[in-house]
Write an enzyme that holds these catalytic residues in place. Structure first.
Site, mmCIF file in Angstrom:
data_model
loop_
_atom_site.group_PDB
_atom_site.id
_atom_site.type_symbol
_atom_site.label_atom_id
_atom_site.label_comp_id
_atom_site.label_asym_id
_atom_site.label_seq_id
_atom_site.Cartn_x
_atom_site.Cartn_y
_atom_site.Cartn_z
ATOM 1 N N HIS A 49 0.856 -1.197 0.000
ATOM 2 C CA HIS A 49 0.000 0.000 0.000
ATOM 3 C C HIS A 49 0.888 1.241 0.000
ATOM 4 O O HIS A 49 1.974 1.238 0.587
ATOM 5 C CB HIS A 49 -0.919 -0.010 1.230
ATOM 6 C CG HIS A 49 -1.963 1.067 1.159
ATOM 7 N ND1 HIS A 49 -1.694 2.362 1.514
ATOM 8 C CD2 HIS A 49 -3.256 1.039 0.747
ATOM 9 C CE1 HIS A 49 -2.795 3.098 1.328
ATOM 10 N NE2 HIS A 49 -3.757 2.310 0.862
ATOM 11 N N GLU A 87 -4.428 2.034 -7.188
ATOM 12 C CA GLU A 87 -4.803 3.093 -6.252
ATOM 13 C C GLU A 87 -3.952 4.333 -6.510
ATOM 14 O O GLU A 87 -2.839 4.447 -5.961
ATOM 15 C CB GLU A 87 -4.567 2.636 -4.811
ATOM 16 C CG GLU A 87 -5.338 1.389 -4.420
ATOM 17 C CD GLU A 87 -5.635 1.363 -2.924
ATOM 18 O OE1 GLU A 87 -6.785 1.139 -2.572
ATOM 19 O OE2 GLU A 87 -4.708 1.595 -2.125
#
Ligand code: PEP
Length: 240
Positions: A94, A165
């Protein structure tokens, strides 16, 4: 394949709060057969997910993993520990981990490999740092994704989930990327043979148009899923 709808709870919810979250979410999504669902709580609540989500239609997992099997790695958690708690998904790379912990593409590749070795599904996050053209975004994320999948043999590529993302579209104050822009980036990422889902300021309003893009195979939700009703509302869109 049904869309994959998941959330990472980040550093939110104590174990007691997570129990209440799972107990609220479970009946809300129980009738849904139109999507696959997963929740990634903090490590401290993975056992709670195992207890509260067992035999439900919501899978659970973790937000990170160490690339080694075991040993002198204080504070870290291994893939076998996660698999033993029933995890089937593990998030890797992430942007907040890349930022806060200096995680490199090479480390991400090792973690992806480790998750697959333990028969779980890696959710490998990629994203360009700032807004620009879809060509520039694709160029950036293809580089990250190729590096992150460099230890994945050809025949295992379909076992990987890439979460696209855009870093600029994540978190408080940000807005989701344009659905057509997302669609173009996803089409390019699809060449790697993995499933590709989108994350970044998804809510029940933005989710529909994003899911309508042919190459979008699911959603990875942050803030909007911190309320179980919000997560369920997004998941329910897959049944329309
Ligand atoms: C994320 O950080 O993975 C994310 C999707 O967050 P948010 O939806 O809150 O932008």
């Amino acid at each position: 394949m049904r869309p994959l709808i998941g959330t990472g709870l980040k550093m939110n919810l104590t174990s007691s709060e997570a129990a209440a979250y799972f107990d609220a979410l479970r009946p809300l999504v129980a009738p849904l057969t139109s999507c696959e669902l997963f929740v990634l709580p903090p490590f401290t609540s993975v056992w709670v997910a195992r207890d509260r989500l067992r035999d439900s239609n919501v899978a659970w997992g973790a937000q990170d993993v160490h690339p080694q099997d075991a040993g002198a790695h204080t504070g870290d958690v291994s893939a076998s520990m996660l698999a033993d708690l029933g995890c089937t998904f593990v998030e890797v790379g992430h942007s907040e981990r890349r930022r806060d912990h200096g995680e490199s593409d090479q480390l991400v590749a090792q973690k992806v490999h480790q998750v697959l070795r333990h028969h779980m599904t890696p959710i490998m996050c990629v994203g360009e740092p700032s807004p620009g053209s879809s060509e520039a975004a694709l160029d950036h994320v293809l580089g990250q994704a190729r590096a992150g999948m460099s230890m994945v043999p050809e025949q295992d590529r379909a076992r990987v989930v890439i979460a696209y993302e855009p870093v600029w579209a994540i978190g408080e104050g940000a807005v989701a990327a344009d659905p057509k822009f997302i669609g173009r980036v996803h089409r390019g990422l699809k060449e790697l043979g993995a499933r590709v889902i989108y994350g970044g300021s998804v809510d029940h309003v933005t989710a529909g148009p994003i899911l309508a893009q042919a190459a979008v195979e699911g959603l990875f939700v942050g803030r909007a899923a911190l309320d179980p009703k919000g997560f369920a509302a997004i998941a329910q869109l897959t049944s329309l």
